[in-house]
Design an enzyme around this catalytic site. Structure first.
Site, PDB file in Angstrom:
ATOM      1  N   GLU A 262     -61.065  70.843  -7.488  1.00  0.00           N
ATOM      2  CA  GLU A 262     -61.408  71.034  -6.078  1.00  0.00           C
ATOM      3  C   GLU A 262     -60.470  72.078  -5.477  1.00  0.00           C
ATOM      4  O   GLU A 262     -59.267  72.110  -5.815  1.00  0.00           O
ATOM      5  CB  GLU A 262     -61.227  69.701  -5.335  1.00  0.00           C
ATOM      6  CG  GLU A 262     -61.320  69.764  -3.840  1.00  0.00           C
ATOM      7  CD  GLU A 262     -60.859  68.470  -3.152  1.00  0.00           C
ATOM      8  OE1 GLU A 262     -60.016  67.744  -3.732  1.00  0.00           O
ATOM      9  OE2 GLU A 262     -61.368  68.192  -2.047  1.00  0.00           O
TER      10      GLU A 262
ATOM     11  N   LYS B 207     -69.021  68.974  -0.227  1.00  0.00           N
ATOM     12  CA  LYS B 207     -68.431  67.633  -0.176  1.00  0.00           C
ATOM     13  C   LYS B 207     -68.959  66.831   1.015  1.00  0.00           C
ATOM     14  O   LYS B 207     -68.832  67.244   2.168  1.00  0.00           O
ATOM     15  CB  LYS B 207     -66.915  67.753  -0.089  1.00  0.00           C
ATOM     16  CG  LYS B 207     -66.147  66.442  -0.179  1.00  0.00           C
ATOM     17  CD  LYS B 207     -64.661  66.747  -0.200  1.00  0.00           C
ATOM     18  CE  LYS B 207     -63.802  65.514  -0.385  1.00  0.00           C
ATOM     19  NZ  LYS B 207     -62.350  65.877  -0.448  1.00  0.00           N
TER      20      LYS B 207
ATOM     21  N   CYS C  82     -63.816  65.068  -5.235  1.00  0.00           N
ATOM     22  CA  CYS C  82     -62.687  64.241  -4.851  1.00  0.00           C
ATOM     23  C   CYS C  82     -63.034  62.883  -4.244  1.00  0.00           C
ATOM     24  O   CYS C  82     -63.405  61.976  -4.959  1.00  0.00           O
ATOM     25  CB  CYS C  82     -61.759  65.031  -3.940  1.00  0.00           C
ATOM     26  SG  CYS C  82     -60.093  64.415  -4.059  1.00  0.00           S
TER      27      CYS C  82
HETATM   28  N1  ING Z   1     -58.171  63.428  -1.613  1.00  0.00           N
HETATM   29  C1  ING Z   1     -58.020  62.024  -1.704  1.00  0.00           C
HETATM   30  C2  ING Z   1     -59.055  61.351  -2.599  1.00  0.00           C
HETATM   31  O1  ING Z   1     -60.027  60.770  -2.160  1.00  0.00           O
HETATM   32  C3  ING Z   1     -57.670  59.876  -0.650  1.00  0.00           C
HETATM   33  C4  ING Z   1     -57.908  61.338  -0.398  1.00  0.00           C
HETATM   34  C5  ING Z   1     -56.721  59.438  -1.562  1.00  0.00           C
HETATM   35  C6  ING Z   1     -58.424  58.981   0.030  1.00  0.00           C
HETATM   36  C7  ING Z   1     -56.545  58.072  -1.828  1.00  0.00           C
HETATM   37  C8  ING Z   1     -58.242  57.599  -0.191  1.00  0.00           C
HETATM   38  C9  ING Z   1     -57.302  57.156  -1.129  1.00  0.00           C
HETATM   39  O2  ING Z   1     -58.790  61.356  -3.782  1.00  0.00           O
HETATM   40  C10 ING Z   1     -59.274  64.178  -1.325  1.00  0.00           C
HETATM   41  N2  ING Z   1     -59.085  65.524  -1.319  1.00  0.00           N
HETATM   42  O3  ING Z   1     -60.362  63.695  -1.060  1.00  0.00           O
END
Ligand code: ING
Length: 312
Positions: free
Chosen positions: A46, A123, A168
């Site tokens: 990403e 996304k 992601c």
């Molecule tokens: N990063 C993280 C992901 O979903 C996140 C944000 C991390 C949300 C951990 C909830 C828990 O992996 C991105 N860029 O979405």
């Protein structure tokens, strides 16, 4: 047997001061390694052209715009496309897209072996927040800089297989995989930039966060009988660690390749698209087993509504 030799090209950190040219040179080095290993498709992370800029609160529109690409390919990425075309190796990678209407999306594209962009995904699930949050150890401003994806969850025919993409946070939502699975997706490619620590819960360990990431990708693969290739941008970006652990997951949910470093690292695996057939014809034969008359809440209701009618 419909073999696709897939390279998962994990990338190490990209610092805020790093140029796109430096990053593309690293991508080409990973591509060269993949070509030498016989890969026919290479998946990058990403937002792989820049640092994970949503961690920075910015108000200056010119500064924000500097993180986006107005066209793809463009002068910076053309050398990558040219090298991949010469080797007839398809690629998929994520970047910040600025449309001609000025909209910003967190986007992933897919090419065929001739390097025609035959697929685009924007996304859908944007985590984080849109205004500066003083209570967080660090910011996660995807809702500030990106619009939620407006292309749905498309599946594309490429290299004699049905392929889809996620990005992601999408990997945490079973509906996203199922939208692709209901179109027969045999390969789901996703990149991620995931902080090693939780900005709102210091108790959560890095090991738990990696477990959650693997759990989601393995479940998505198994429950839709599809290959899942999850590729990290990892390492310490300007003092902000992102976790590695890129994986290739087989249609039975088992992890067949996993990165061991937090830097630029290529995973390679021969993925037989016909290996998805057994699951799709037996335990996850959707047409035979799903009972959609009981699934109404999944698309008609956004949040929790308790049986007594109160909202969660
Ligand atoms: N990063 C993280 C992901 O979903 C996140 C944000 C991390 C949300 C951990 C909830 C828990 O992996 C991105 N860029 O979405």
């Amino acid at each position: 047997m419909r073999e696709i030799v897939i390279g998962a090209a994990q990338m190490g950190p990209i610092q805020r001061a790093d140029s796109r040219e430096e990053v593309v040179a690293r991508m080409i080095a990973l591509l060269e390694e993949a070509i030498a290993a016989g890969c026919t498709l290479v998946v990058f992370p990403e937002l792989c052209l820049t640092t994970f800029f949503p961690r920075w609160y910015m108000e200056d529109t010119a500064e924000v715009a500097s993180w986006f690409e107005n066209s793809m390919p463009n002068a910076t990425t053309q050398p990558l496309f040219d090298r991949a075309r010469a080797a007839r190796v398809a690629i998929s990678f994520g970047y910040a897209e600025k449309t001609s209407e000025g909209q910003g999306f967190n986007t992933q594209v897919l090419t065929d072996p001739a390097l025609n962009i035959i697929g685009k995904y924007r996304k859908v699930h944007l985590p984080g927040h849109s205004e500066f949050d003083p209570d967080r150890a660090f910011q996660h401003l995807e809702k500030r800089y990106f619009k939620a994806g407006d292309l749905g969850f498309p599946v594309f025919r490429n290299m004699d297989a049905w392929m889809g993409m996620l990005i992601c946070n999408d990997r945490r939502w079973p509906e996203a995989y199922r939208e692709l699975g209901l179109q027969g997706a045999e390969l789901i490619m996703l990149g991620y930039n995931t902080p090693t620590t939780n900005s709102q819960n210091p108790e959560e360990t890095p090991e738990t966060r990696v477990f959650h990431s693997d759990l989601c990708c393995q479940a998505g693969a198994y429950q839709n009988s599809a290959w899942v290739v999850a590729v990290a941008k990892a390492g310490n970006e300007d003092g902000h660690p992102l976790f590695p652990g890129s994986i290739i997951v087989a249609p039975d949910g088992t992890i067949v390749q996993k990165a061991t470093t937090d830097g630029d690292e290529l995973l390679v695996h021969s993925c037989d698209m016909d290996a998805t057939k057994f699951g799709k014809k037996t335990i996850f034969d959707f047409k035979r087993h799903r009972q959609i008359k009981h699934y109404g809440r999944i698309t008609s209701q956004t949040g929790v509504i308790y049986p007594d009618g109160t909202e969660g």
